[in-house]
Design a protein around this motif. Structure first.
Motif, short mmCIF file in Angstrom:
data_model
loop_
_atom_site.label_atom_id
_atom_site.label_comp_id
_atom_site.label_asym_id
_atom_site.label_seq_id
_atom_site.Cartn_x
_atom_site.Cartn_y
_atom_site.Cartn_z
N GLU A 206 0.82 -1.22 0.00
CA GLU A 206 0.00 0.00 0.00
C GLU A 206 0.85 1.27 0.00
N ASP A 207 2.11 1.16 0.43
CA ASP A 207 2.97 2.35 0.53
C ASP A 207 3.94 2.50 -0.63
N MET A 208 3.93 1.57 -1.56
CA MET A 208 4.97 1.54 -2.58
C MET A 208 5.00 2.77 -3.48
N PHE A 209 3.82 3.33 -3.77
CA PHE A 209 3.79 4.47 -4.69
C PHE A 209 4.41 5.73 -4.09
N SER A 210 4.55 5.78 -2.78
CA SER A 210 5.15 6.95 -2.14
C SER A 210 6.58 6.68 -1.69
N ASN A 211 7.12 5.53 -2.06
CA ASN A 211 8.48 5.15 -1.67
C ASN A 211 9.43 5.40 -2.84
N SER A 212 10.56 6.04 -2.57
CA SER A 212 11.51 6.41 -3.63
C SER A 212 12.11 5.20 -4.35
N ASN A 213 12.16 4.05 -3.67
CA ASN A 213 12.71 2.84 -4.30
C ASN A 213 11.73 2.17 -5.25
N TYR A 214 10.46 2.57 -5.21
CA TYR A 214 9.45 1.91 -6.01
C TYR A 214 8.71 2.93 -6.88
N GLY A 215 7.55 3.38 -6.42
CA GLY A 215 6.81 4.40 -7.16
C GLY A 215 6.42 3.95 -8.56
N ILE B 180 -5.86 1.95 -4.86
CA ILE B 180 -7.09 2.74 -4.79
C ILE B 180 -7.95 2.28 -3.61
N ASP B 181 -8.04 0.99 -3.40
CA ASP B 181 -8.78 0.47 -2.26
C ASP B 181 -8.24 1.02 -0.95
N PHE B 182 -6.92 1.07 -0.86
CA PHE B 182 -6.26 1.57 0.35
C PHE B 182 -6.55 3.06 0.53
N LEU B 183 -6.50 3.81 -0.55
CA LEU B 183 -6.69 5.25 -0.47
C LEU B 183 -8.12 5.62 -0.10
N ASN B 184 -9.05 4.76 -0.42
CA ASN B 184 -10.44 5.02 -0.05
C ASN B 184 -10.63 5.06 1.46
N LYS B 185 -9.66 4.49 2.19
CA LYS B 185 -9.72 4.49 3.66
C LYS B 185 -8.91 5.64 4.26
N GLU B 186 -8.14 6.33 3.41
CA GLU B 186 -7.25 7.38 3.90
C GLU B 186 -7.81 8.76 3.56
N ASN B 187 -7.59 9.70 4.45
CA ASN B 187 -8.03 11.08 4.20
C ASN B 187 -6.94 11.93 3.56
N ASP B 188 -5.69 11.61 3.87
CA ASP B 188 -4.56 12.41 3.39
C ASP B 188 -3.90 11.70 2.23
N LEU B 189 -3.77 12.36 1.09
CA LEU B 189 -3.15 11.78 -0.09
C LEU B 189 -1.88 12.55 -0.43
N HIS B 190 -0.74 11.87 -0.38
CA HIS B 190 0.54 12.46 -0.71
C HIS B 190 0.53 12.91 -2.17
N LYS B 191 1.10 14.09 -2.46
CA LYS B 191 1.10 14.65 -3.81
C LYS B 191 1.78 13.72 -4.80
N GLU B 192 2.95 13.19 -4.41
CA GLU B 192 3.69 12.28 -5.30
C GLU B 192 2.90 11.00 -5.53
N TYR B 193 2.24 10.54 -4.49
CA TYR B 193 1.41 9.34 -4.57
C TYR B 193 0.31 9.55 -5.63
N SER B 194 -0.35 10.70 -5.56
CA SER B 194 -1.44 11.00 -6.48
C SER B 194 -0.93 11.07 -7.92
N LYS B 195 0.24 11.67 -8.11
CA LYS B 195 0.81 11.77 -9.45
C LYS B 195 1.12 10.39 -10.02
N ASN B 196 1.69 9.53 -9.19
CA ASN B 196 2.02 8.18 -9.63
C ASN B 196 0.77 7.38 -10.01
N LEU B 197 -0.30 7.59 -9.24
CA LEU B 197 -1.55 6.90 -9.54
C LEU B 197 -2.13 7.34 -10.88
#
Length: 397
Positions: free
Chosen positions: A157-166, A270-287
């Motif tokens: 669930e955290d991979m899109f906001s991690n510099s090693n993955y994204g 997306i399933d994970f983000l539906n439970k979260e209120n705060d969306l990281h900018k880089e995360y959103s761009k990657n999605l």
């Protein structure tokens, strides 16, 4: 040692007491051992990732990490010997994919294939079984005093906001999806080419689109007896040893499309983000970039695409089939089997006793199923029942 007990309003106190008594007996026999030697892992310069085999993704991920100057080693294919080692850790009906991970890891240790390192085992949040694989491996490594080995277990669930993955890592999975949906005789050639490219630089969107065009054009020239879609527990789908080579055998005269791991990853995000209120900018761009890539690849592959035409609508409509369920990617799998088109049959591939596979089989509504489905479950035995089921299934189509 720890005991986890889950109860609901239907639980019997007898079952709970029995588990408590068994746990007490286990604790009595438990003896904690301190490491006898200093671990090589304490030297940060010696950090190395060990990638369990999963064709073609393990090879691509290994090349990806090499391109980031990370020391990495892909483990050998699963074998009878490694599965036997995995079974030695089990006293009950465990998932075959779980035993495979343990067996492949300890086989590489006991045969000096790997001298030290961190086994790369991504995990998901929650209490589902797959999310516990990495912890179980870590526990077994500790109990066997394998002090030069540990587990690298990033949360999916955290991979899109991690510099090693994204997004670059997402493109690696998309590349693997394209390879698996190419004709079998071309897969190794494509894999070899892109491994070399990945070790130098990340794969580009342009090259993925060009590869998709090439795959589509070659497939358009072929004639197949039947077409099938392989879906299920991905660790079993993409390890031919675990599925008893059933899908490989099926491909001799037929076209087999495989569930795309990049799409599955996007779905989980997306399933994970539906439970979260705060969306990281880089995360959103990657999605956004990932969504666009899935859509472009789908349009490029046309009728040979394993991807959804509209992934956002697909995710929104998943609640109609299985609401409030996250374990084993159940919502993705049950909706996918109801949305697949342009194939003669669907092959559901799972470890025997896999909870999600069992639940989906119970919930399956055959009246609303437009395409015939065959359930194949594997426990590592070599009997020919899976092949017989396949032959009968094809005959009845």
């Amino acid at each position: 040692p720890y005991l986890q007990i889950e109860v609901d309003e239907h639980s019997s106190s007898v079952g709970v007491v029995t588990r408590l008594e068994a746990f007490v007996e286990s604790v009595k026999r438990y003896s904690h051992k301190e490491p006898k030697e200093k671990s090589k892992l304490e030297n940060k310069e010696l950090k190395k990732l060990l990638i369990p085999y999963l064709y073609p993704y393990s090879s691509l991920v290994s090349a990806y990490f090499k391109g980031k100057n990370i020391d990495v080693q892909e483990l050998p294919k699963t074998s009878d010997e490694s599965l036997s080692i995995g079974r030695s850790f089990s006293t009950s009906k465990e998932y075959l994919s779980n035993l495979c991970l343990l067996g492949d890891a300890f086989h590489s240790i006991e045969n000096n294939i790997a001298e030290f390192g961190h086994f790369f085992v991504p995990q998901s949040e929650g209490a589902e079984t797959f999310g516990q694989y990495s912890q179980l491996l870590k526990t077994k490594l500790s109990s066997k005093e394998k002090n030069n080995f540990s587990v690298e277990n990033p949360f999916i669930e955290d991979m899109f906001s991690n510099s090693n993955y994204g997004y670059p890592f997402f493109k690696v999975l998309a590349l693997g999806d394209l390879i698996m949906n190419a004709k079998p005789e071309y897969r190794d050639e494509i894999l070899s080419k892109y491994k070399k490219n990945l070790e130098k630089d990340e794969v580009s969107e342009k090259s993925l689109i060009e590869l998709a065009k090439e795959i589509k054009n070659k497939l358009a020239l072929e004639k197949f007896d039947k077409s099938f879609y392989a879906l299920g527990e991905f660790l079993t789908v993409f390890n031919e040893k675990l599925n008893n080579y059933s899908l490989k055998t099926l491909e001799k005269n037929n076209r087999v499309m495989y569930m795309p791991l990049s799409e599955l990853l996007y779905f989980k995000k997306i399933d994970f983000l539906n439970k979260e209120n705060d969306l990281h900018k880089e995360y959103s761009k990657n999605l956004q970039k990932s969504k666009k890539l899935i859509e472009v690849l789908h349009r490029t592959l046309e009728e040979f695409s394993p991807f959804e035409e509209n992934i956002i609508n697909f995710i929104k409509n998943s609640d109609k089939f299985l609401n409030l369920y996250a374990g084993g990617s159940g919502r993705y799998r049950i909706h996918k089997q109801n949305s697949i088109k342009n194939v003669d049959g669907i092959i559901l591939v799972n470890s025997m006793y896999e909870n999600t596979g069992t639940i989906l089989k119970i919930l399956a509504n055959e009246e609303n199923q437009n395409i015939p489905i065959l359930n194949l479950e594997f426990d590592g035995s070599k009997h020919g029942s899976s092949q017989e089921k396949l032959e009968n299934f094809i005959y009845c189509l």
